[in-house]
Write a protein that holds these residues in place. Structure first.
Motif, PDB file in Angstrom:
ATOM      1  N   VAL A  42       1.263  -1.025   0.101  1.00  0.00           N
ATOM      2  CA  VAL A  42      -0.367  -0.073   0.106  1.00  0.00           C
ATOM      3  C   VAL A  42       0.729   0.662   0.162  1.00  0.00           C
ATOM      4  O   VAL A  42       1.775   1.478   0.745  1.00  0.00           O
ATOM      5  N   THR A  43       0.512   2.203  -0.791  1.00  0.00           N
ATOM      6  CA  THR A  43       1.680   2.997  -0.823  1.00  0.00           C
ATOM      7  C   THR A  43       0.663   4.308  -0.782  1.00  0.00           C
ATOM      8  O   THR A  43       1.478   5.688   0.118  1.00  0.00           O
ATOM      9  N   GLY A  44      -0.692   4.546  -0.892  1.00  0.00           N
ATOM     10  CA  GLY A  44      -1.540   6.051  -0.392  1.00  0.00           C
ATOM     11  C   GLY A  44      -3.077   5.162  -0.286  1.00  0.00           C
ATOM     12  O   GLY A  44      -3.077   3.800  -0.465  1.00  0.00           O
ATOM     13  N   VAL A  45      -3.288   6.286   1.041  1.00  0.00           N
ATOM     14  CA  VAL A  45      -4.976   5.360   1.407  1.00  0.00           C
ATOM     15  C   VAL A  45      -5.645   6.962   1.124  1.00  0.00           C
ATOM     16  O   VAL A  45      -5.011   7.922   2.081  1.00  0.00           O
ATOM     17  N   GLU A  46      -6.660   6.895   0.903  1.00  0.00           N
ATOM     18  CA  GLU A  46      -7.733   7.623   0.845  1.00  0.00           C
ATOM     19  C   GLU A  46      -8.958   7.546   1.512  1.00  0.00           C
ATOM     20  O   GLU A  46      -9.971   7.351   1.297  1.00  0.00           O
ATOM     21  N   ASP A  47      -9.362   7.556   3.016  1.00  0.00           N
ATOM     22  CA  ASP A  47      -9.564   7.995   4.240  1.00  0.00           C
ATOM     23  C   ASP A  47     -10.534   6.490   4.050  1.00  0.00           C
ATOM     24  O   ASP A  47      -8.819   5.326   4.485  1.00  0.00           O
ATOM     25  N   GLU A  48     -11.843   6.146   3.986  1.00  0.00           N
ATOM     26  CA  GLU A  48     -11.854   4.874   3.457  1.00  0.00           C
ATOM     27  C   GLU A  48     -12.058   4.344   2.340  1.00  0.00           C
ATOM     28  O   GLU A  48     -13.534   3.823   2.360  1.00  0.00           O
ATOM     29  N   ILE A  49     -12.365   5.194   1.942  1.00  0.00           N
ATOM     30  CA  ILE A  49     -12.659   5.273  -0.264  1.00  0.00           C
ATOM     31  C   ILE A  49     -11.601   4.516  -0.974  1.00  0.00           C
ATOM     32  O   ILE A  49     -12.525   3.358  -1.691  1.00  0.00           O
ATOM     33  N   ALA A  50     -10.764   4.275  -0.519  1.00  0.00           N
ATOM     34  CA  ALA A  50      -9.961   3.522  -1.528  1.00  0.00           C
ATOM     35  C   ALA A  50      -8.619   3.583  -1.398  1.00  0.00           C
ATOM     36  O   ALA A  50      -8.005   4.438  -0.242  1.00  0.00           O
ATOM     37  N   VAL A  51      -7.828   2.553  -1.826  1.00  0.00           N
ATOM     38  CA  VAL A  51      -6.563   2.663  -1.302  1.00  0.00           C
ATOM     39  C   VAL A  51      -5.178   2.153  -2.791  1.00  0.00           C
ATOM     40  O   VAL A  51      -5.997   2.136  -3.967  1.00  0.00           O
ATOM     41  N   VAL A  52      -3.958   3.077  -2.655  1.00  0.00           N
ATOM     42  CA  VAL A  52      -3.194   2.721  -3.963  1.00  0.00           C
ATOM     43  C   VAL A  52      -2.308   2.271  -4.114  1.00  0.00           C
ATOM     44  O   VAL A  52      -1.300   1.698  -2.649  1.00  0.00           O
ATOM     45  N   VAL A  53      -1.843   0.811  -4.592  1.00  0.00           N
ATOM     46  CA  VAL A  53      -1.161  -0.503  -4.061  1.00  0.00           C
ATOM     47  C   VAL A  53      -0.491  -0.493  -5.120  1.00  0.00           C
ATOM     48  O   VAL A  53      -0.634  -0.163  -6.161  1.00  0.00           O
ATOM     49  N   ASP A  54       1.165  -0.802  -4.720  1.00  0.00           N
ATOM     50  CA  ASP A  54       1.989  -1.011  -6.195  1.00  0.00           C
ATOM     51  C   ASP A  54       2.098  -2.421  -6.094  1.00  0.00           C
ATOM     52  O   ASP A  54       2.793  -2.599  -5.073  1.00  0.00           O
ATOM     53  N   PHE A  55       1.683  -2.722  -6.551  1.00  0.00           N
ATOM     54  CA  PHE A  55       2.488  -4.233  -6.994  1.00  0.00           C
ATOM     55  C   PHE A  55       3.185  -4.732  -8.376  1.00  0.00           C
ATOM     56  O   PHE A  55       3.700  -5.724  -9.142  1.00  0.00           O
ATOM     57  N   GLY A  56       4.515  -3.885  -8.425  1.00  0.00           N
ATOM     58  CA  GLY A  56       5.562  -3.751  -9.147  1.00  0.00           C
ATOM     59  C   GLY A  56       5.787  -3.206 -10.277  1.00  0.00           C
ATOM     60  O   GLY A  56       5.777  -3.020 -10.573  1.00  0.00           O
ATOM     61  N   SER A  57       4.771  -4.280 -11.797  1.00  0.00           N
ATOM     62  CA  SER A  57       4.665  -3.996 -12.687  1.00  0.00           C
ATOM     63  C   SER A  57       3.651  -2.797 -13.008  1.00  0.00           C
ATOM     64  O   SER A  57       3.486  -2.101 -13.763  1.00  0.00           O
ATOM     65  N   ARG A  58       2.746  -2.519 -12.214  1.00  0.00           N
ATOM     66  CA  ARG A  58       1.912  -1.232 -12.033  1.00  0.00           C
ATOM     67  C   ARG A  58       1.823  -1.148 -10.662  1.00  0.00           C
ATOM     68  O   ARG A  58       1.434  -1.627  -9.356  1.00  0.00           O
ATOM     69  N   GLN A  59       0.808   0.051 -10.108  1.00  0.00           N
ATOM     70  CA  GLN A  59       0.382   1.275  -9.339  1.00  0.00           C
ATOM     71  C   GLN A  59      -1.744   0.562  -9.717  1.00  0.00           C
ATOM     72  O   GLN A  59      -2.016   1.145 -10.325  1.00  0.00           O
ATOM     73  N   GLU A  60      -1.919   0.315  -8.738  1.00  0.00           N
ATOM     74  CA  GLU A  60      -3.621   0.601  -8.943  1.00  0.00           C
ATOM     75  C   GLU A  60      -4.144   1.060  -8.049  1.00  0.00           C
ATOM     76  O   GLU A  60      -3.906   0.994  -6.670  1.00  0.00           O
ATOM     77  N   ARG A  61      -5.369   1.613  -7.767  1.00  0.00           N
ATOM     78  CA  ARG A  61      -6.052   2.579  -6.837  1.00  0.00           C
ATOM     79  C   ARG A  61      -7.113   1.034  -6.991  1.00  0.00           C
ATOM     80  O   ARG A  61      -8.421   1.350  -7.731  1.00  0.00           O
ATOM     81  N   VAL A  62      -7.479   0.573  -5.874  1.00  0.00           N
ATOM     82  CA  VAL A  62      -8.293  -0.279  -5.381  1.00  0.00           C
ATOM     83  C   VAL A  62      -9.523   0.435  -4.109  1.00  0.00           C
ATOM     84  O   VAL A  62      -9.198   0.941  -3.126  1.00  0.00           O
ATOM     85  N   THR A  63     -10.948   0.431  -4.806  1.00  0.00           N
ATOM     86  CA  THR A  63     -11.887   0.988  -4.306  1.00  0.00           C
ATOM     87  C   THR A  63     -12.315   0.326  -2.774  1.00  0.00           C
ATOM     88  O   THR A  63     -12.673  -0.890  -3.061  1.00  0.00           O
ATOM     89  N   ALA A  64     -13.012   0.834  -2.011  1.00  0.00           N
ATOM     90  CA  ALA A  64     -14.285   0.025  -1.423  1.00  0.00           C
ATOM     91  C   ALA A  64     -14.853  -0.107  -1.594  1.00  0.00           C
ATOM     92  O   ALA A  64     -15.962   0.203  -2.833  1.00  0.00           O
ATOM     93  N   PRO A  65     -15.793  -1.552  -1.780  1.00  0.00           N
ATOM     94  CA  PRO A  65     -15.017  -2.245  -0.217  1.00  0.00           C
ATOM     95  C   PRO A  65     -14.437  -3.220  -0.692  1.00  0.00           C
ATOM     96  O   PRO A  65     -14.226  -3.574  -2.077  1.00  0.00           O
ATOM     97  N   PHE A  66     -13.719  -3.546  -0.439  1.00  0.00           N
ATOM     98  CA  PHE A  66     -12.080  -4.222  -0.598  1.00  0.00           C
ATOM     99  C   PHE A  66     -12.608  -5.787  -0.988  1.00  0.00           C
ATOM    100  O   PHE A  66     -11.404  -6.662   0.176  1.00  0.00           O
ATOM    101  N   LYS A  67     -13.391  -6.323  -1.742  1.00  0.00           N
ATOM    102  CA  LYS A  67     -13.104  -7.836  -1.637  1.00  0.00           C
ATOM    103  C   LYS A  67     -12.207  -8.997  -1.705  1.00  0.00           C
ATOM    104  O   LYS A  67     -11.893 -10.481  -1.652  1.00  0.00           O
ATOM    105  N   LYS A  68     -11.531  -8.444  -2.984  1.00  0.00           N
ATOM    106  CA  LYS A  68     -10.081  -8.998  -3.484  1.00  0.00           C
ATOM    107  C   LYS A  68      -8.708  -8.509  -3.343  1.00  0.00           C
ATOM    108  O   LYS A  68      -8.066  -9.039  -3.103  1.00  0.00           O
TER     109      LYS A  68
END
Length: 75
Positions: free
Chosen positions: A45-71
């Motif tokens: 996890v490289t960034g947190v946007e309150d309880e709305i989303a998180v920014v995750v660095d997966f090595g080859s790409r960065q993704e913004r994952v929104t809530a609910p965090f089912k996966k």
């Protein structure tokens, strides 16, 4: 008391006598947490946007994952 035919009654989801199950608590992530995602794999996890989303660095790409965090799961 059982009904005459022996089959229990079906409870409707909107019934006032059967409250809905409580919502599962939202998992909280913080910066530098190690996580795994069902589609993208391992990441940090490289960034947190309150309880709305998180920014995750997966090595080859960065993704913004929104809530609910089912996966998204914390390791």
């Amino acid at each position: 008391m059982k009904p005459a035919n022996g089959v229990p009654r079906r409870h409707l989801p909107a019934s006032p006598f059967k409250p809905p199950p409580p919502a599962p608590p939202v998992e909280r992530f913080s910066v530098n947490d190690q996580v795994t995602h069902d589609r993208y794999g391992l990441g940090i996890v490289t960034g947190v946007e309150d309880e709305i989303a998180v920014v995750v660095d997966f090595g080859s790409r960065q993704e913004r994952v929104t809530a609910p965090f089912k996966k998204l799961y914390k390791l």
